[in-house]
Design a protein around this motif. Structure first.
Motif, PDB file in Angstrom:
ATOM      1  N   UNK A   1       0.838  -1.205   0.000  1.00 25.49           N
ATOM      2  CA  UNK A   1       0.000   0.000   0.000  1.00 25.49           C
ATOM      3  C   UNK A   1       0.873   1.255   0.000  1.00 25.49           C
ATOM      4  N   UNK A   2       1.941   1.239   0.768  1.00 27.79           N
ATOM      5  CA  UNK A   2       2.824   2.397   0.832  1.00 27.79           C
ATOM      6  C   UNK A   2       3.514   2.622  -0.508  1.00 27.79           C
ATOM      7  N   UNK A   3       3.908   1.513  -1.130  1.00 23.93           N
ATOM      8  CA  UNK A   3       4.583   1.652  -2.419  1.00 23.93           C
ATOM      9  C   UNK A   3       3.624   2.179  -3.485  1.00 23.93           C
ATOM     10  N   UNK A   4       2.395   1.634  -3.497  1.00 23.89           N
ATOM     11  CA  UNK A   4       1.394   2.153  -4.442  1.00 23.89           C
ATOM     12  C   UNK A   4       1.168   3.642  -4.189  1.00 23.89           C
ATOM     13  N   UNK A   5       1.084   4.020  -2.914  1.00 21.17           N
ATOM     14  CA  UNK A   5       0.790   5.419  -2.578  1.00 21.17           C
ATOM     15  C   UNK A   5       1.904   6.336  -3.083  1.00 21.17           C
ATOM     16  N   UNK A   6       3.164   5.985  -2.815  1.00 24.05           N
ATOM     17  CA  UNK A   6       4.239   6.900  -3.235  1.00 24.05           C
ATOM     18  C   UNK A   6       4.372   6.911  -4.760  1.00 24.05           C
ATOM     19  N   UNK A   7       4.229   5.746  -5.375  1.00 23.75           N
ATOM     20  CA  UNK A   7       4.357   5.725  -6.834  1.00 23.75           C
ATOM     21  C   UNK A   7       3.265   6.574  -7.478  1.00 23.75           C
ATOM     22  N   UNK A   8       2.038   6.457  -6.965  1.00 26.44           N
ATOM     23  CA  UNK A   8       0.942   7.235  -7.574  1.00 26.44           C
ATOM     24  C   UNK A   8       1.117   8.723  -7.295  1.00 26.44           C
ATOM     25  N   UNK A   9       1.678   9.085  -6.152  1.00 33.58           N
ATOM     26  CA  UNK A   9       1.927  10.508  -5.876  1.00 33.58           C
ATOM     27  C   UNK A   9       2.987  11.072  -6.827  1.00 33.58           C
ATOM     28  N   UNK A  10       4.028  10.273  -7.073  1.00 33.65           N
ATOM     29  CA  UNK A  10       5.082  10.735  -7.991  1.00 33.65           C
ATOM     30  C   UNK A  10       4.489  10.985  -9.374  1.00 33.65           C
TER      31      UNK A  10
ATOM     32  N   UNK B   1       1.330  11.520 -10.086  1.00 39.59           N
ATOM     33  CA  UNK B   1       0.337  12.596  -9.996  1.00 39.59           C
ATOM     34  C   UNK B   1       0.993  13.961 -10.197  1.00 39.59           C
ATOM     35  N   UNK B   2       2.237  14.086  -9.691  1.00 40.07           N
ATOM     36  CA  UNK B   2       2.953  15.357  -9.830  1.00 40.07           C
ATOM     37  C   UNK B   2       3.703  15.454 -11.153  1.00 40.07           C
ATOM     38  N   UNK B   3       3.536  14.472 -12.017  1.00 43.94           N
ATOM     39  CA  UNK B   3       4.153  14.535 -13.327  1.00 43.94           C
ATOM     40  C   UNK B   3       5.599  14.070 -13.350  1.00 43.94           C
ATOM     41  N   UNK B   4       6.024  13.363 -12.327  1.00 44.58           N
ATOM     42  CA  UNK B   4       7.387  12.829 -12.329  1.00 44.58           C
ATOM     43  C   UNK B   4       7.355  11.335 -12.636  1.00 44.58           C
ATOM     44  N   UNK B   5       8.543  10.743 -12.704  1.00 44.57           N
ATOM     45  CA  UNK B   5       8.662   9.386 -13.222  1.00 44.57           C
ATOM     46  C   UNK B   5       9.189   8.445 -12.133  1.00 44.57           C
ATOM     47  N   UNK B   6       8.373   7.514 -11.679  1.00 41.73           N
ATOM     48  CA  UNK B   6       8.820   6.598 -10.616  1.00 41.73           C
ATOM     49  C   UNK B   6      10.088   5.821 -10.978  1.00 41.73           C
ATOM     50  N   UNK B   7      10.272   5.536 -12.266  1.00 48.86           N
ATOM     51  CA  UNK B   7      11.493   4.830 -12.685  1.00 48.86           C
ATOM     52  C   UNK B   7      12.737   5.553 -12.185  1.00 48.86           C
ATOM     53  N   UNK B   8      12.676   6.885 -12.213  1.00 53.49           N
ATOM     54  CA  UNK B   8      13.824   7.690 -11.864  1.00 53.49           C
ATOM     55  C   UNK B   8      13.686   8.263 -10.454  1.00 53.49           C
TER      56      UNK B   8
END
Ligand SMILES: *Cc1c(COP(=O)(O)O)cnc(C)c1O
Length: 424
Positions: A135-144, A146-153
């Motif tokens: 859940x925490x990982x989904x939350x941070x990835x979706x926030x990244x 949402x702000x237009x950034x790239x979780x890969x990086x």
């Protein structure tokens, strides 16, 4: 039998235990006419007997008073969230203005990230531990995203650097030295759910703040398990649930900490009417004026039925005192660790750190021989009335909760595991 001495030792320890009485305040699930050895407080804590009365009180007030219950209930629903505030502040080492009971954990995590994850092109990243709770990982990835950034990086997942999948302090030092200037937010566990490792919240917070990063903690496995000092350690925020070691029942309302330095700050947030300054909330004006402190992040009026059992549970923690409870916890988990090392090393390997300061009550145990062996042992234990929990691919988590587990529970686990190991 070899384990007779262990049983005798457990009985003696339970007899001398000042906490033994608190076990009677809980409903212990039964297994074939005897008390189950329940080690799943890390997942859902047992029911305090007084929870039923607390819920019934709300039900009765609802039946009798309907809407007037908001003001006239035995504990008015209007102010229901304030009934738990002082006890929560004690539990997490905070000032009352810094804590609030609201929503559920993942919701609170998102609300906190709205305020404390403020990425920029220079500083877009979030740091979490590798293998974080989904859940925490989904939350941070979706926030990244949402702000237009790239979780890969921009999602940095700190890999374990110790043999059993745990993290050294040096790993955090290296991470902040290497990536600190790019990290907008560090989100870390107080106690890691998989390994049972307790992190040094004070030291990691200091590193993050030196590097100019916001920092929050997920205390799902810490609340009610280890002593916490959130105000002094100084993270920006923390979130936790109350149904694990908090014993407040399935879907219980969760908790949230916002450090006092943000109490009056004009931070951006997602607002709702219950976060409005209480004195003028019912003027029903269009302009949002946040209540000072953590209260200002509330959205909705308190879920009274989901909050009632928490009152029963917190009363027991208050009775025990977190410092003495922790001392009992160290004795219980130490007894488990020692018994495993004496009797079960052919079957089990302990993954959780052995220094008491680096763990809570849980021991994560790798079953030797792989997944099939592990599942077979786990299912055997369940059939014997020993309930731990299973984590793929080969780990059984055993969490002796100091409010209700006793030394006899541990002797029961060891005896049944030894009996299985002798045949495999
Ligand atoms: C238990 C747990 C959760 C559960 O989140 P809910 O919103 O309560 O369903 C999330 N994160 C961690 C680390 C947990 O241990």
């Amino acid at each position: 039998m070899i384990l007779e001495a262990l049983q005798r030792e457990a009985t003696a320890r339970d007899r001398d235990d000042a906490f033994a009485g608190l076990r009677d305040e809980f409903r212990i699930p039964q297994h074939q006419g005897r008390e189950q050895h329940y080690f799943c407080g890390n997942s859902l804590g047992l029911m305090p007997k007084a929870a039923a009365e607390m819920v019934q009180e709300v039900i009765d007030d609802w039946a009798q008073l309907a809407v007037e219950g908001h003001f006239k209930a035995q504990h008015s629903w209007m102010h229901y969230h304030t009934l738990v505030r002082d006890a929560l502040a004690h539990m997490v080492g905070a000032k009352p203005v810094e804590v609030v009971a609201m929503n559920t954990l993942s919701v609170n995590l998102h609300l906190m990230m709205v305020s404390f994850y403020r990425p920029s092109a220079q500083r877009p990243a979030i740091l979490i531990e590798a293998g974080a709770f989904p859940s925490d990982r989904h939350a941070v990835e979706s926030q990244i995203r949402f702000h237009g950034f790239d979780p890969e990086r921009d999602l940095i997942e700190l890999a374990a650097d110790e043999a059993n999948g745990t993290l050294s302090m040096e790993a955090f030092q290296r991470a902040f030295a290497e990536h600190g200037s790019r990290i907008a937010l560090a989100l870390l566990p107080g106690v890691q759910y998989r390994t049972g490792q307790a992190l040094d919240i004070g030291a990691i917070t200091a590193l993050a703040r030196q590097a100019g990063c916001a920092i929050g903690f997920d205390l799902a496995h810490s609340f009610g398990n280890i002593p916490l000092h959130l105000h002094d350690h100084g993270p920006d925020f923390a979130v936790w649930c109350h149904y694990k070691y908090g014993n407040a029942g399935p879907g219980a309302v969760a908790g949230c900490f916002v450090h006092e330095r943000h109490a009056r700050a004009d931070l951006p947030r997602f607002a709702g009417w219950w976060g409005h300054e209480a004195g003028t909330r019912f003027l029903m004006g269009p302009q949002f004026i946040p209540a000072p402190g953590a209260d200002g992040w509330q959205l909705s009026n308190p879920p009274v039925l989901a909050m009632a059992p928490l009152r029963a549970s917190l009363a027991l923690f208050e009775r025990a005192g977190m410092a003495t409870l922790r001392a009992k916890s160290e004795r219980l988990t130490g007894f488990l660790e020692q018994a495993i090392q004496q009797h079960l090393t052919t079957a089990l390997e302990i993954l959780t750190p052995s220094e008491p300061a680096r763990r809570g009550c849980q021991l994560s145990l790798r079953v030797r021989g792989g997944r099939d062996q592990g599942l077979a042992l786990f299912e055997y234990l369940v059939a014997q009335g020993v309930l731990g929990d299973w984590r793929e691919p080969d780990v059984i988590r055993i969490s002796p909760a100091p409010l209700y587990n006793n030394f006899a529970d541990i002797a029961g686990f060891v005896e049944h595991t030894a009996a299985w190991a002798a045949r495999h």
